[in-house]
Design a protein around this motif. Sequence first.
Motif, PDB file in Angstrom:
ATOM      1  N   GLU A 408       0.818  -1.229   0.000  1.00 54.49           N
ATOM      2  CA  GLU A 408       0.000   0.000   0.000  1.00 54.49           C
ATOM      3  C   GLU A 408       0.846   1.271   0.000  1.00 54.49           C
ATOM      4  N   LEU A 409       2.140   1.135   0.304  1.00 51.68           N
ATOM      5  CA  LEU A 409       2.969   2.329   0.520  1.00 51.68           C
ATOM      6  C   LEU A 409       3.109   3.201  -0.733  1.00 51.68           C
ATOM      7  N   LYS A 410       3.226   2.546  -1.879  1.00 51.69           N
ATOM      8  CA  LYS A 410       3.435   3.316  -3.110  1.00 51.69           C
ATOM      9  C   LYS A 410       2.229   4.210  -3.406  1.00 51.69           C
ATOM     10  N   GLY A 411       1.039   3.616  -3.264  1.00 53.42           N
ATOM     11  CA  GLY A 411      -0.185   4.380  -3.515  1.00 53.42           C
ATOM     12  C   GLY A 411      -0.376   5.502  -2.504  1.00 53.42           C
ATOM     13  N   LEU A 412      -0.017   5.228  -1.246  1.00 52.88           N
ATOM     14  CA  LEU A 412      -0.141   6.241  -0.188  1.00 52.88           C
ATOM     15  C   LEU A 412       0.799   7.415  -0.476  1.00 52.88           C
ATOM     16  N   ALA A 413       2.035   7.091  -0.895  1.00 48.82           N
ATOM     17  CA  ALA A 413       2.998   8.157  -1.233  1.00 48.82           C
ATOM     18  C   ALA A 413       2.430   9.030  -2.355  1.00 48.82           C
ATOM     19  N   ALA A 414       1.813   8.378  -3.345  1.00 52.04           N
ATOM     20  CA  ALA A 414       1.253   9.142  -4.474  1.00 52.04           C
ATOM     21  C   ALA A 414       0.129  10.062  -3.998  1.00 52.04           C
ATOM     22  N   GLU A 415      -0.701   9.571  -3.084  1.00 56.11           N
ATOM     23  CA  GLU A 415      -1.805  10.401  -2.543  1.00 56.11           C
ATOM     24  C   GLU A 415      -1.266  11.627  -1.804  1.00 56.11           C
ATOM     25  N   ILE A 416      -0.220  11.406  -0.991  1.00 56.33           N
ATOM     26  CA  ILE A 416       0.338  12.520  -0.205  1.00 56.33           C
ATOM     27  C   ILE A 416       1.026  13.519  -1.143  1.00 56.33           C
ATOM     28  N   GLU A 417       1.744  12.997  -2.127  1.00 54.76           N
ATOM     29  CA  GLU A 417       2.413  13.884  -3.091  1.00 54.76           C
ATOM     30  C   GLU A 417       1.389  14.746  -3.824  1.00 54.76           C
ATOM     31  N   LYS A 418       0.265  14.125  -4.171  1.00 57.49           N
ATOM     32  CA  LYS A 418      -0.789  14.859  -4.883  1.00 57.49           C
ATOM     33  C   LYS A 418      -1.358  15.973  -3.995  1.00 57.49           C
ATOM     34  N   ALA A 419      -1.621  15.639  -2.724  1.00 56.27           N
ATOM     35  CA  ALA A 419      -2.172  16.645  -1.794  1.00 56.27           C
ATOM     36  C   ALA A 419      -1.196  17.803  -1.615  1.00 56.27           C
ATOM     37  N   LEU A 420       0.087  17.496  -1.510  1.00 58.85           N
ATOM     38  CA  LEU A 420       1.090  18.555  -1.325  1.00 58.85           C
ATOM     39  C   LEU A 420       1.193  19.421  -2.578  1.00 58.85           C
ATOM     40  N   HIS A 421       1.024  18.795  -3.727  1.00 60.21           N
ATOM     41  CA  HIS A 421       1.080  19.581  -4.958  1.00 60.21           C
ATOM     42  C   HIS A 421      -0.129  20.485  -5.091  1.00 60.21           C
ATOM     43  N   GLU A 422      -1.282  19.943  -4.752  1.00 58.13           N
ATOM     44  CA  GLU A 422      -2.502  20.749  -4.883  1.00 58.13           C
ATOM     45  C   GLU A 422      -2.509  21.924  -3.920  1.00 58.13           C
ATOM     46  N   ARG A 423      -2.054  21.686  -2.712  1.00 60.16           N
ATOM     47  CA  ARG A 423      -2.177  22.746  -1.696  1.00 60.16           C
ATOM     48  C   ARG A 423      -0.942  23.620  -1.565  1.00 60.16           C
ATOM     49  N   LEU A 424       0.245  23.083  -1.829  1.00 62.63           N
ATOM     50  CA  LEU A 424       1.460  23.887  -1.608  1.00 62.63           C
ATOM     51  C   LEU A 424       2.290  24.079  -2.876  1.00 62.63           C
ATOM     52  N   LYS A 425       1.845  23.467  -3.975  1.00 63.61           N
ATOM     53  CA  LYS A 425       2.569  23.595  -5.252  1.00 63.61           C
ATOM     54  C   LYS A 425       3.981  23.015  -5.199  1.00 63.61           C
ATOM     55  N   ILE A 426       4.168  21.960  -4.415  1.00 64.26           N
ATOM     56  CA  ILE A 426       5.461  21.274  -4.440  1.00 64.26           C
ATOM     57  C   ILE A 426       5.230  19.805  -4.781  1.00 64.26           C
ATOM     58  N   ARG A 427       6.242  19.201  -5.394  1.00 64.45           N
ATOM     59  CA  ARG A 427       6.150  17.776  -5.730  1.00 64.45           C
ATOM     60  C   ARG A 427       7.319  17.048  -5.071  1.00 64.45           C
ATOM     61  N   PRO A 428       7.181  16.688  -3.804  1.00 67.24           N
ATOM     62  CA  PRO A 428       8.311  16.051  -3.118  1.00 67.24           C
ATOM     63  C   PRO A 428       8.446  14.579  -3.487  1.00 67.24           C
ATOM     64  N   VAL A 429       9.600  14.002  -3.123  1.00 64.26           N
ATOM     65  CA  VAL A 429       9.789  12.559  -3.248  1.00 64.26           C
ATOM     66  C   VAL A 429       9.757  11.990  -1.835  1.00 64.26           C
ATOM     67  N   ILE A 430       8.904  10.992  -1.641  1.00 55.38           N
ATOM     68  CA  ILE A 430       8.703  10.451  -0.289  1.00 55.38           C
ATOM     69  C   ILE A 430       9.487   9.147  -0.106  1.00 55.38           C
ATOM     70  N   THR A 431      10.207   9.049   1.010  1.00 51.24           N
ATOM     71  CA  THR A 431      10.757   7.747   1.394  1.00 51.24           C
ATOM     72  C   THR A 431      10.139   7.357   2.735  1.00 51.24           C
ATOM     73  N   TRP A 432       9.946   6.040   2.913  1.00 52.62           N
ATOM     74  CA  TRP A 432       9.253   5.556   4.123  1.00 52.62           C
ATOM     75  C   TRP A 432      10.233   5.030   5.156  1.00 52.62           C
ATOM     76  N   VAL A 433       9.942   5.302   6.434  1.00 48.39           N
ATOM     77  CA  VAL A 433      10.676   4.656   7.526  1.00 48.39           C
ATOM     78  C   VAL A 433       9.649   4.040   8.479  1.00 48.39           C
ATOM     79  N   GLU A 434      10.137   3.125   9.323  1.00 47.37           N
ATOM     80  CA  GLU A 434       9.248   2.414  10.241  1.00 47.37           C
ATOM     81  C   GLU A 434       8.709   3.350  11.328  1.00 47.37           C
ATOM     82  N   PRO A 435       7.506   3.072  11.867  1.00 40.93           N
ATOM     83  CA  PRO A 435       6.982   3.911  12.951  1.00 40.93           C
ATOM     84  C   PRO A 435       7.927   3.921  14.152  1.00 40.93           C
ATOM     85  N   GLY A 436       8.091   5.098  14.750  1.00 35.23           N
ATOM     86  CA  GLY A 436       8.944   5.204  15.943  1.00 35.23           C
ATOM     87  C   GLY A 436      10.416   5.431  15.629  1.00 35.23           C
TER      88      GLY A 436
END
Length: 452
Positions: A408-436
């Motif tokens: 699910e991580l790839k799709g979640l990253a795409a959703e967050i990237e889209k939200a950041l682009h729509e609201r802040l006009k940036i297109r970041p690259v997301i990397t995931w780390v474990e909780p904590g």
Amino acid sequence: MKAYYANPELNTLSQEEIRIFQEKRLAPQLAYCYERSAFYRRKFDEIGLKPQDVKTLEDLRALPVFMRKDDERKNILESLEKENHTFGTHVCAPVEDIYLTGTTSGTTGIPTFSYTFTKNDVELFSQGLGHRFHLHGAGKGDRVLFIFALGIYATTMTLWGIRRFGALPIDIDARAGSEFMLRMADQTKPHYMACTPSLAEYLIGKSADVIGKSVRDLKLKGVFLTGEIGISIPELKSKLESAYGCRTYDYWAPAGHSIAVSCDADDYYGLHSVSPDLCTSFDDLIDPDTKKPVKIEDGAIGEMVITSLKREACPLIKYAYGDVVQVFTSPCPNCGFPGKRLKLIGRSDDMLIVKGVNVYPAAIKEIVAGFTPRVTGEMRIVLDQAPPRVVPPMKLKLERGSSVRDPELKGLAAEIEKALHERLKIRPVITWVEPGTLEKTTRKTPVFEKAY
Ligand SMILES: [Zn+2]
């Protein structure tokens, strides 16, 4: 409850009449500062103007910034050396007339005494500061559990405001630890609580262990929050309100100015400027990068510049305190408050510039927090070079939520990237780390990881 101004006189005035009211106070305040402070006299002389040349808010907006935190520190070092006191060369009242003083924590330099008042100042400002609590019901017979790092800190002045309306503050030093706070909350039976949003959130999880009941069982009528970006994040507001079983309010007064509080609503409509007769900060914004004035209109974003309108001890003139805000000039859609409102965006010294767009870590964090529990909300912005410029794409490190599966991580990253682009006009690259994995930060702390 409809928000209204602290000074009853303002409640009968139109916005235009309030501007005239402010301008009537501006000229005497500037003349007073010029007369009594070598620092302010030098500032006016540098730009070749006299206080009487600045008659309107428009004139004031056109002036350059006079002071930033570093200048305030320089003034303090100078007054320590030459005048043997710590209030700075911008102090305007005789030092023996200072009645109350409060300072910042001094995490990035010597502490500044921006919260310094004469007796007249205390009388005038406590009206506005206390009004924010009184507006939401705190008055005679109410106890307000007030938990901050006390002593001589910035929040001290607010205690005078709470007392003024007949409520009793129970002031607890946050450094005493969460067990002590919760035991005091249980024993003193407060009606309201005031603290930082991150502390309110932290106590939720601690309460059952320490006092054997949930924070809801404290039966508070309201929780007042300040010091960090907080309930403007909808997920945090609903988390706190459902845990405590009452309304949360945001309140604010940097340097005792820009006195503001949020209204009673399920959604968040910003900090309402309830004391515009004491300073002009809601009417004076600059671009944090270019330092040029920003036009005040509904939704305008800029760094707030504070000018006192009636202060004796340490009045501030054209002081850029570092807070970047979004100002709303339209009446509040919830309570109809006709004055200005604002939303805190971030600190000017945390600002990043990505392809000419100003971006604030707090704004990114707010959007990311919207994806909890699929993310934990903890994040880092990885910087390859010293800020503020960021060569795109911005690198964002996020903690995944514990229930999210790998596919699910790839799709979640795409959703967050889209939200950041729509609201802040940036297109970041997301990397995931474990909780904590990432150390927990408060909402006030910048979230940078230096890779340079
Ligand atoms: Zn409102």
